[in-house]
Scaffold this active site. Structure first.
Site, mmCIF file in Angstrom:
data_model
loop_
_atom_site.group_PDB
_atom_site.id
_atom_site.type_symbol
_atom_site.label_atom_id
_atom_site.label_comp_id
_atom_site.label_asym_id
_atom_site.label_seq_id
_atom_site.Cartn_x
_atom_site.Cartn_y
_atom_site.Cartn_z
ATOM 1 C CG ASN A 89 41.994 15.357 58.434
ATOM 2 O OD1 ASN A 89 40.969 15.072 57.825
ATOM 3 N ND2 ASN A 89 42.568 14.519 59.294
ATOM 4 C CB SER A 140 31.255 17.345 57.800
ATOM 5 O OG SER A 140 30.210 16.389 57.774
ATOM 6 C CE1 TYR A 153 32.079 16.374 63.083
ATOM 7 C CE2 TYR A 153 30.189 15.956 61.663
ATOM 8 C CZ TYR A 153 31.554 15.985 61.866
ATOM 9 O OH TYR A 153 32.408 15.607 60.849
ATOM 10 C CB ILE A 186 34.749 9.188 54.347
ATOM 11 C CG1 ILE A 186 34.330 10.425 53.538
ATOM 12 C CG2 ILE A 186 36.016 8.561 53.779
ATOM 13 C CD1 ILE A 186 33.996 10.171 52.086
#
Length: 255
Positions: A89, A140, A153, A186
């Site tokens: 994670n 993601s 990213y 989130i």
């Protein structure tokens, strides 16, 4: 979900999705290994896990996934003698256009989001083969879709998705499953890594309610519940999957 007594490592367990995931496994009476760099936050997660299940067995490892992957696996095996689930994670992000970003930024993001996952998977795999366990990677929606200003990213998460699929095929003959979740926005403190102010983040959250078809943003527990599902026997015929937890954002196009 057949997770009672299973040994589960959750990296980045000190906050956000990682903390919620640790709590979700504690509810399932798993033996949970909490890893992260912030000891105080890890202890807060530990307290939250025990609030759900006072008898849960926990192991805290203060560590950086970019340098301590072997230590995390070894310490887990020394304590519990086995490993059933690895939840990769821990993640990191920096923003910037290709005109602005530098090699150091690229290396920092890739080292956390890809290289550390490779190392943890490499060290964990022999133990997961013994238990016929599984891996859940936290990717993601940025791995599925392209967004300006966060190219490194996005690239790191796309690489993680492909890594998930490839390792799923490598380990399928050993009956070890490998899947990923792909969250949309989130509500966590992850935005701080991008250097976004709280005021700007609050505006972005409001805006994101219009870009997620369900009309809202997500909560850490919603991702944690999906991770527990993928780690459990309830998903026993799933491997190599990248599962969007994004309110439908990955299905949209600008209009």
């Amino acid at each position: 979900m057949s997770l009672v007594g299973k040994v589960v490592i959750v990296t980045g367990a000190s906050s956000g999705i990682g903390a919620a995931t640790a709590e979700a496994f504690a509810k399932q009476s798993s033996k949970v290994v909490l890893t992260g760099r912030n000891e105080a936050n890890l202890k807060a997660t530990e307290a939250a896990c025990k609030a759900f299940n006072s008898k849960v067995e926990l192991l805290l490892i203060v560590a950086d996934v970019t340098t301590d992957a072997e230590k995390i696996i070894k310490t887990t095996i020394d304590k519990f003698g086995q490993l059933d689930v690895l939840v990769n994670n821990a993640g990191y992000g920096e923003g910037g256009s290709i005109l602005d970003i530098n090699v150091d930024q690229f290396d920092r993001v890739m080292n956390t989001n890809v290289r550390s996952v490779f190392l943890l998977t490499k060290y964990a795999a022999p133990h997961l083969v013994k238990t016929q366990g599984n891996i859940v990677n936290v990717s993601s929606v940025a791995g599925l879709r392209s967004f300006p200003g966060v190219s490194v990213y996005c690239t790191s998460k796309a690489a993680l998705d492909q890594f998930t699929r490839c390792i799923a095929l490598d380990l399928a003959p050993k009956n070890v499953r490998v899947n990923a979740v792909n969250p949309g926005l989130i509500v966590t403190k992850f935005y701080q890594g991008f250097g976004v102010s709280e005021a700007d983040y609050a505006k972005y959250v409001e805006h994101s309610k219009t870009t997620h078809p369900l009309g809202r943003v997500g909560q850490p527990k919603e991702v944690a519940d999906a991770i527990v599902f993928l780690a459990s026997d309830s998903s026993s015929f799933m491997t190599g999957a990248t599962l969007p937890i994004d309110g439908g954002k990955q299905a949209t196009c600008p209009r």
